[in-house]
Design a protein around this motif. Structure first.
Motif, PDB file in Angstrom:
ATOM      1  N   MET A   4       0.934  -1.284  -0.016  1.00  0.00           N
ATOM      2  CA  MET A   4      -0.068  -0.025   0.181  1.00  0.00           C
ATOM      3  C   MET A   4       0.944   1.400   0.026  1.00  0.00           C
ATOM      4  SD  MET A   4      -3.298   1.121   2.455  1.00  0.00           S
ATOM      5  CE  MET A   4      -2.318   1.671   3.856  1.00  0.00           C
ATOM      6  N   ILE A   5       0.708   2.074  -0.830  1.00  0.00           N
ATOM      7  CA  ILE A   5       1.490   3.176  -1.080  1.00  0.00           C
ATOM      8  C   ILE A   5       0.691   4.187  -1.981  1.00  0.00           C
ATOM      9  CG2 ILE A   5       2.968   2.403  -3.172  1.00  0.00           C
ATOM     10  CD1 ILE A   5       5.237   3.877  -1.872  1.00  0.00           C
ATOM     11  N   SER A   6       0.910   5.496  -1.736  1.00  0.00           N
ATOM     12  CA  SER A   6       0.116   6.584  -2.488  1.00  0.00           C
ATOM     13  C   SER A   6       0.896   6.708  -4.070  1.00  0.00           C
ATOM     14  CB  SER A   6      -0.206   7.804  -1.796  1.00  0.00           C
ATOM     15  OG  SER A   6       1.286   8.232  -1.645  1.00  0.00           O
ATOM     16  N   GLN A   7       0.417   7.122  -4.904  1.00  0.00           N
ATOM     17  CA  GLN A   7       0.909   7.480  -6.120  1.00  0.00           C
ATOM     18  C   GLN A   7       1.847   8.635  -6.001  1.00  0.00           C
ATOM     19  OE1 GLN A   7      -2.361   7.559  -9.226  1.00  0.00           O
ATOM     20  NE2 GLN A   7      -1.843   5.558  -9.756  1.00  0.00           N
ATOM     21  N   PRO A   8       1.516   9.704  -5.243  1.00  0.00           N
ATOM     22  CA  PRO A   8       2.578  10.687  -5.006  1.00  0.00           C
ATOM     23  C   PRO A   8       3.916  10.295  -4.454  1.00  0.00           C
ATOM     24  CG  PRO A   8       0.367  11.594  -4.627  1.00  0.00           C
ATOM     25  CD  PRO A   8       0.168  10.043  -4.658  1.00  0.00           C
ATOM     26  N   SER A   9       3.606   9.486  -3.241  1.00  0.00           N
ATOM     27  CA  SER A   9       5.008   8.759  -2.973  1.00  0.00           C
ATOM     28  C   SER A   9       5.656   8.040  -4.035  1.00  0.00           C
ATOM     29  CB  SER A   9       4.519   7.918  -1.665  1.00  0.00           C
ATOM     30  OG  SER A   9       3.796   8.653  -0.787  1.00  0.00           O
ATOM     31  N   LEU A  10       5.129   7.139  -5.006  1.00  0.00           N
ATOM     32  CA  LEU A  10       5.738   6.492  -6.046  1.00  0.00           C
ATOM     33  C   LEU A  10       6.459   7.560  -6.754  1.00  0.00           C
ATOM     34  CD1 LEU A  10       3.592   3.630  -6.947  1.00  0.00           C
ATOM     35  CD2 LEU A  10       5.680   3.339  -5.850  1.00  0.00           C
ATOM     36  N   ALA A  11       5.723   8.341  -6.998  1.00  0.00           N
ATOM     37  CA  ALA A  11       6.401   9.622  -8.200  1.00  0.00           C
ATOM     38  C   ALA A  11       7.294  10.201  -7.337  1.00  0.00           C
ATOM     39  CB  ALA A  11       5.227  10.558  -8.300  1.00  0.00           C
ATOM     40  N   GLU A  12       7.511  10.573  -6.090  1.00  0.00           N
ATOM     41  CA  GLU A  12       8.614  11.131  -5.160  1.00  0.00           C
ATOM     42  C   GLU A  12       9.965   9.998  -5.519  1.00  0.00           C
ATOM     43  OE1 GLU A  12       9.651  12.818  -0.961  1.00  0.00           O
ATOM     44  OE2 GLU A  12       7.639  12.949  -1.497  1.00  0.00           O
ATOM     45  N   PHE A  13       9.529   8.691  -5.079  1.00  0.00           N
ATOM     46  CA  PHE A  13      10.640   8.008  -5.013  1.00  0.00           C
ATOM     47  C   PHE A  13      11.156   7.876  -6.374  1.00  0.00           C
ATOM     48  CE2 PHE A  13      12.125   3.573  -5.383  1.00  0.00           C
ATOM     49  CZ  PHE A  13      12.889   3.716  -4.224  1.00  0.00           C
ATOM     50  N   PHE A  14      10.622   7.744  -7.416  1.00  0.00           N
ATOM     51  CA  PHE A  14      11.127   7.641  -8.685  1.00  0.00           C
ATOM     52  C   PHE A  14      11.543   8.870  -9.358  1.00  0.00           C
ATOM     53  CE2 PHE A  14       9.224   3.259  -8.128  1.00  0.00           C
ATOM     54  CZ  PHE A  14      10.562   2.566  -8.959  1.00  0.00           C
ATOM     55  N   ASN A  15      11.324  10.036  -8.671  1.00  0.00           N
ATOM     56  CA  ASN A  15      11.540  11.199  -9.308  1.00  0.00           C
ATOM     57  C   ASN A  15      11.034  11.804 -10.444  1.00  0.00           C
ATOM     58  OD1 ASN A  15      12.664  13.931  -9.080  1.00  0.00           O
ATOM     59  ND2 ASN A  15      14.671  13.141 -10.211  1.00  0.00           N
ATOM     60  N   VAL A  16       9.814  11.281 -10.747  1.00  0.00           N
ATOM     61  CA  VAL A  16       9.101  11.341 -12.120  1.00  0.00           C
ATOM     62  C   VAL A  16       7.627  12.155 -11.680  1.00  0.00           C
ATOM     63  CG1 VAL A  16       9.838   9.495 -13.068  1.00  0.00           C
ATOM     64  CG2 VAL A  16       7.843   9.209 -11.903  1.00  0.00           C
ATOM     65  N   SER A  17       6.871  12.542 -12.500  1.00  0.00           N
ATOM     66  CA  SER A  17       5.632  13.181 -12.420  1.00  0.00           C
ATOM     67  C   SER A  17       4.548  12.423 -11.820  1.00  0.00           C
ATOM     68  CB  SER A  17       5.452  14.115 -13.613  1.00  0.00           C
ATOM     69  OG  SER A  17       4.975  13.294 -14.495  1.00  0.00           O
ATOM     70  N   LEU A  18       3.762  12.737 -11.350  1.00  0.00           N
ATOM     71  CA  LEU A  18       2.281  12.033 -10.791  1.00  0.00           C
ATOM     72  C   LEU A  18       1.491  11.429 -12.350  1.00  0.00           C
ATOM     73  CD1 LEU A  18       0.703  11.111  -8.508  1.00  0.00           C
ATOM     74  CD2 LEU A  18      -0.708  13.059  -8.703  1.00  0.00           C
TER      75      LEU A  18
END
Length: 135
Positions: free
Chosen positions: A78-92
């Motif tokens: 379970m993880i938010s899409q904003p957290s994934l975007a931040e982790f991978f340094n890409v846009s939402l």
């Protein structure tokens, strides 16, 4: 200029894998020496499917591999899409495209829990020891 490295290409995720002492979930059982945790990829059609998907969309598959590394013993994370975007340094929007592609290609199933997503990894492709034992 302080540039963030793109985790898809710049991050070294290798680590040494060796036998070590692990705490048993049952507190009454002392530490025991075991092999480190592992993931099981299935041979045959699912492994060929995985290789095919790697060539089709390697960046989305990098997200998939990270989700696999984070999955719990039920094969989900379970993880938010904003957290994934931040982790991978890409846009939402980029993360949304990647996770939609993974869902459309049966690599994951996506379930909503509040504002976060639960990503269930396709257990016919990969699982961990705990998931396998329950089947």
């Amino acid at each position: 200029m302080n540039e963030k490295k793109n985790a898809l290409f710049e991050r070294d995720i290798r680590h040494s894998v060796q036998s070590t002492m692990y705490v048993d979930e049952d507190a009454s059982i002392p530490l025991k020496k075991m092999n480190p945790p592992f993931f099981q990829f299935y041979k045959g059609a699912s492994f060929d499917y995985l290789k095919e998907k790697m060539t089709q969309n390697p960046k989305a598959m990098a997200v998939w591999f990270e989700l696999v590394s984070l999955m719990d013993n039920q094969g989900a994370v379970m993880i938010s899409q904003p957290s994934l975007a931040e982790f991978f340094n890409v846009s939402l929007p980029t993360i949304k495209r990647f996770t939609k592609w993974l869902d459309d290609n049966d690599m994951i199933s996506i379930f909503k829990v509040g504002t976060a997503n639960v990503y269930a990894i396709n257990a016919s492709i990969v699982s961990d020891r705990l998931v396998t034992e329950k089947q």
